[in-house]
Write an enzyme that holds these catalytic residues in place. Structure first.
Site, PDB file in Angstrom:
ATOM      1  N   ASN A 118       9.358  48.987  -1.462  1.00  0.00           N
ATOM      2  CA  ASN A 118       8.764  47.834  -2.150  1.00  0.00           C
ATOM      3  C   ASN A 118       9.563  47.560  -3.428  1.00  0.00           C
ATOM      4  OD1 ASN A 118       7.086  46.437  -4.047  1.00  0.00           O
ATOM      5  ND2 ASN A 118       5.388  46.711  -2.610  1.00  0.00           N
ATOM      6  N   ALA A 119      10.265  46.422  -3.443  1.00  0.00           N
ATOM      7  CA  ALA A 119      11.164  46.110  -4.570  1.00  0.00           C
ATOM      8  C   ALA A 119      10.386  45.981  -5.886  1.00  0.00           C
ATOM      9  CB  ALA A 119      11.922  44.817  -4.281  1.00  0.00           C
ATOM     10  N   GLY A 120       9.149  45.470  -5.808  1.00  0.00           N
ATOM     11  CA  GLY A 120       8.338  45.337  -7.023  1.00  0.00           C
ATOM     12  C   GLY A 120       8.014  46.687  -7.628  1.00  0.00           C
ATOM     13  N   LYS A 121       7.630  47.631  -6.771  1.00  0.00           N
ATOM     14  CA  LYS A 121       7.350  48.981  -7.267  1.00  0.00           C
ATOM     15  C   LYS A 121       8.611  49.604  -7.870  1.00  0.00           C
ATOM     16  CE  LYS A 121       4.013  50.528  -3.722  1.00  0.00           C
ATOM     17  NZ  LYS A 121       3.805  51.560  -2.689  1.00  0.00           N
ATOM     18  N   ASP A 130       1.257  55.261  -3.250  1.00  0.00           N
ATOM     19  CA  ASP A 130       0.390  54.453  -2.401  1.00  0.00           C
ATOM     20  C   ASP A 130      -0.610  53.768  -3.315  1.00  0.00           C
ATOM     21  OD1 ASP A 130       0.166  53.771   0.465  1.00  0.00           O
ATOM     22  OD2 ASP A 130      -1.943  54.226   0.074  1.00  0.00           O
ATOM     23  N   SER A 131      -0.700  52.472  -3.167  1.00  0.00           N
ATOM     24  CA  SER A 131      -1.473  51.704  -4.138  1.00  0.00           C
ATOM     25  C   SER A 131      -2.090  50.502  -3.456  1.00  0.00           C
ATOM     26  CB  SER A 131      -0.563  51.274  -5.296  1.00  0.00           C
ATOM     27  OG  SER A 131       0.642  50.714  -4.804  1.00  0.00           O
ATOM     28  N   ASP A 180      -0.539  40.481  -8.156  1.00  0.00           N
ATOM     29  CA  ASP A 180      -0.579  40.288  -9.613  1.00  0.00           C
ATOM     30  C   ASP A 180      -1.112  38.913 -10.029  1.00  0.00           C
ATOM     31  OD1 ASP A 180       0.196  42.807 -10.395  1.00  0.00           O
ATOM     32  OD2 ASP A 180       2.333  42.331 -10.490  1.00  0.00           O
ATOM     33  N   LYS A 218       1.801  44.500 -18.914  1.00  0.00           N
ATOM     34  CA  LYS A 218       1.297  45.172 -17.704  1.00  0.00           C
ATOM     35  C   LYS A 218       1.487  46.689 -17.817  1.00  0.00           C
ATOM     36  CE  LYS A 218       1.525  45.423 -12.657  1.00  0.00           C
ATOM     37  NZ  LYS A 218       2.198  45.092 -11.390  1.00  0.00           N
TER      38      LYS A 218
END
Ligand code: ITT
Length: 196
Positions: A10-13, A73-74, A157, A177
């Site tokens: 996941n690029a955002g993570k 894991d979220s 988000d 954030k």
């Protein structure tokens, strides 16, 4: 400097971890490495499953030694949806191509007048090499917005208003954030464990 293998696609993570863990060398999960299964019913199960799976694969195929393997894991848990999408957050509305559309569908699932309370949850599993696996977690409480707002961050988000703010995580800067997010809180707990 400790080297951490980050078992995530996941690029955002990945972007957030680079900002939240500046004192570490982060090794990304290679593009040719397998998809890591996540079949558990709880965030903790899935985080451990991904970290253990990554450790096993890296021990056979890794290109450099690392000090630990880290998996996240979220997800977003909405009270009016009995905690959903929760562990299924990455798989929710996969027939829709964009997160904007998925977010709109999620908002449309809430009946008028429903309780809009929600929280982001993050469980991090860490496998030190050598050492025993452990997990840490973080959460941030908030409410669902009435519309998709802002383009910062990723995923859910733009529909999440953290308690104490009138702006969504999609409107707030990453600096803000990182002062209150589920992932930032889990990283703080991780740092405490690693530096103990
Ligand atoms: P990896 O398993 O490869 O890490 P993934 O996207 O499949 O990537 P998860 O199974 O943990 O990861 O799914 C988490 C989903 O929850 C993710 O796809 C986002 O949609 C959402 N999510 C988690 N943290 C978020 C955050 O900080 N902001 C917005 N959405 C988030």
């Amino acid at each position: 400097m400790l080297k951490l293998l980050l078992a995530s696609r996941n690029a955002g993570k990945l972007r957030e971890f680079a900002e939240l863990l500046p004192g570490f060398t982060l090794v990304p999960w290679p593009a040719d490495a397998p998809e890591l299964p996540e079949t558990g019913a709880f965030f903790q199960d899935n985080a451990l499953q991904k970290a253990e799976g990554a450790r096993a694969w890296w021990q056979a195929h890794g290109t450099e030694p690392v000090d630990a393997v880290l998996a996240d894991d979220s997800g977003l848990c909405v009270d009016a949806l009995w905690g959903g999408p929760g562990v299924l957050s990455a798989r929710f509305a996969q027939d829709l191509a964009s997160y904007t559309d998925r977010n709109r569908r999620l908002l449309a699932m809430l009946p008028e007048g429903a309780d809009r309370a929600a929280r982001f949850v993050c469980v991090l599993a860490c496998v030190p090499l050598p050492g025993e696996p452990f997990t840490v977690s973080g959460a941030v409480e908030g409410t669902l917005a009435f519309a998709h707002r802002g383009s910062q961050g990723f995923g859910y988000d733009p529909i999440f208003l953290p308690d104490g703010y009138d702006q969504t995580f999609g409107e707030l800067s990453s600096e803000i954030k990182h002062t209150l997010s589920h992932r930032a809180r889990a990283c703080t707990a991780l740092l405490q464990k690693l530096h103990r």
